[in-house]
Design an enzyme around this catalytic site. Structure first.
Site, short mmCIF file in Angstrom:
data_model
loop_
_atom_site.label_atom_id
_atom_site.label_comp_id
_atom_site.label_asym_id
_atom_site.label_seq_id
_atom_site.Cartn_x
_atom_site.Cartn_y
_atom_site.Cartn_z
N SER A 266 0.84 -1.20 0.00
CA SER A 266 0.00 0.00 0.00
C SER A 266 0.87 1.25 0.00
CB SER A 266 -0.91 0.00 1.22
OG SER A 266 -0.16 0.36 2.37
N LYS A 267 0.20 2.35 -0.25
CA LYS A 267 0.85 3.64 -0.26
C LYS A 267 1.59 3.88 1.06
CE LYS A 267 -1.28 8.10 -0.16
NZ LYS A 267 -0.13 8.79 0.34
N ARG A 268 0.98 3.45 2.14
CA ARG A 268 1.59 3.70 3.46
C ARG A 268 2.91 2.94 3.65
NH1 ARG A 268 -2.62 1.99 6.51
NH2 ARG A 268 -4.05 2.52 4.83
#
Ligand code: GLU
Length: 507
Positions: A266-268
């Site tokens: 994910s982006k995180r």
């Protein structure tokens, strides 16, 4: 079904920047099309206007362009099956929803959001595992299956909001073959009567997707695994619309996983672990949040594409470096794995390094010069070229030329502490005093410098192995770098002797 020209589509929704997983989906579609002499279509799926993000569509196109993924048909390119933006195809979908109603495969439903919530709560209380609008529950709801024909007509004429839902049978088995996962079997009892069309005149993703794949003559649907649960519904739509004989073949791609393998990348994860998950930088127009991209981090598009291709597919050989053309040649969906692939940020850098090493020195020099100019350094072009040739083995990115080679342009500000601590002593100092003088009168080339380095050592009774790394540190400040004597040759006699003198006066 046979002998149809291969046509694939990449069908993103413009709801934000394209994640690298999305780029990989586009890439596999593209490679499959090229391999099979087919067409690669870009279709923008923007039926859900509430999720529309300005700039996202341009971002998608720019990202594909940067990767070298060329589009045969799409919003910009046009083509015989356009328009290629679903919002511009609005008028097309209604007739198919009507067709499904006429053939008793769909129905009108008038339930309000409150009534739907109430139904779900009721079913949850009754311990129904997955409360849904289906063959059983629809009997208790407000739809054209439970209301009288007059009542339905009255509501439609009064302009009451409604949706059109697919009418799935209570107990039936849906099976289809997925090129990657094999046979997929789902019971309709597990599926709900999904909304196909809304009274605002817009189709939902499911109807628009199937209708467009049919009208655009899509032969293969290659998309992310997150769409696998929708596939049985799509299969039913093909059947109910009478298109089963031209139904595309499905291939659902496994996820790209976090570096530790625990869940979807994910982006995180990118923010947390310091690597980009997007191809290009992105500035969110709503939140103002910045996300970094591979392009701006200094990746070569070829390296990024090569890395992505290997994330889920393998050629069946040990070869790792492939150009886009070679990938298209070698690619097959049969060699895409079933399980998710762990993303390895170090491997991504490694790919970039491989490509950097094979770049012509002149190109590297040109890019490094731009970097130098930004730092206020205006060097001789021939000198930069030679620095690049010497340092390129050490770096993974153009930006690292400065990190690893700044001493070619400026005297070191400090000397590597560890080496000094270990090797610097009065004998070493005496040796470098002698060497500084000796270097003043030799021919200036790597071989002569090396010969003198050894000759002086012998004369003063010093083991050359004890002063070799010191020589590097005194001149460059750094404990490692390119081949020592070639580095000295390139730096030049004046620079080397001046730096030695300066070091001797400081240490
Ligand atoms: N619009 C869907 C997406 O955003 C497309 C899924 C598909 O390829 O069918 O991924």
């Amino acid at each position: 079904m046979t002998n149809r020209k291969v046509r694939v589509r990449f069908a993103p929704s413009p709801t934000g920047p394209l994640h690298m997983g999305g780029v990989r989906t586009a890439l596999y579609n593209y490679l499959f099309a090229k391999k099979n002499g087919g067409d690669f279509v870009l279709r923008i799926e923007d039926t859900d206007q509430t999720r529309y993000v300005p700039g996202a569509e341009d971002y998608i196109m720019e990202a594909l362009d940067w990767c070298g993924i060329t589009i045969d048909e799409g919003p910009k390119q046009g083509g015989p099956y356009g328009p290629y933006r679903q919002s511009e195809r609005k008028a097309i979908y209604r007739q198919y929803a009507d067709q499904l109603i006429a053939s008793d495969h769909a129905y009108y439903a008038f339930d309000t959001p409150e009534e739907l919530t109430e139904m779900r709560e009721r079913l949850t209380k009754a311990k129904v595992a997955s409360p849904q609008y289906d063959a059983v529950t629809r009997q208790t709801m407000k739809n054209s299956l439970t209301l009288s024909e007059d009542e339905v007509t009255r509501r439609l004429e009064a302009g009451e909001p409604y949706v059109i839902r697919i009418k799935l049978p209570r107990k039936e088995e849906v099976r289809f073959h997925d090129i990657i996962r094999g046979w997929v079997v789902v019971q309709t009892a597990q599926m709900d009567d999904k909304v196909l069309f809304k009274s605002d005149g817009m189709p939902t993703y499911h109807l628009a997707n199937v209708v467009d794949d049919y009208l655009m003559k899509t032969t293969h649907v290659i998309r992310g695994e997150e769409w696998l649960p929708s596939a049985p519904l799509h299969v039913m739509l093909y059947r109910y619309l009478g298109w089963e004989d031209v139904m595309p073949q499905f291939a659902h791609l496994p996820l790209i996983l976090k570096p530790d393998g625990n869940g979807k990348l994910s982006k995180r994860d990118g923010d947390r672990l310091g690597f980009p998950v997007f191809p290009l930088n992105w500035l969110d127009p709503h939140s103002g949040e910045q996300s970094s991209g591979y392009r701006e981090r200094g990746y070569f598009p070829e390296a990024f594409v090569n890395m992505l291709a290997m994330l889920g597919w393998n050629p069946g050989t040990a070869q790792e470096i492939f150009s886009l053309e070679e990938l298209a040649d070698a690619f097959s969906l049969e060699r895409v794995g079933k399980s998710g692939s762990k993303f390895d940020p170090e491997k991504a850098k490694w790919f970039n390094q491989q490509y950097l090493r094979h770049r012509p020195d002149a190109e590297l020099a040109e890019r490094f010069t731009a970097d130098l100019q930004q730092r206020g350094v205006t060097p001789d072009p021939d000198y930069v070229l030679k620095v690049c040739a010497l340092v390129k083995e050490k770096v993974q990115f153009i930006s690292q030329f400065w990190e690893f080679g700044n001493y070619f342009f400026q005297a070191p500000e400090s000397f590597d502490g560890k080496v000094i601590e270990k090797r610097w002593n009065p004998e070493a100092k005496a040796y470098f005093e002698a060497l500084t003088t000796d270097l003043g009168s030799i021919d200036w080339n790597a071989a002569a410098i090396e010969a003198q380095f050894k000759a002086t050592a012998e004369r003063v009774g010093m083991n050359p192995g004890h002063v070799m790394q010191l020589f590097r540190v005194l001149v460059s400040g750094q404990p490692g770098g390119p081949v020592l004597f070639e580095m000295m040759e390139l730096l030049g006699r004046d620079t080397v002797t001046t730096r030695l003198k300066s070091a001797l006066s400081r240490l």
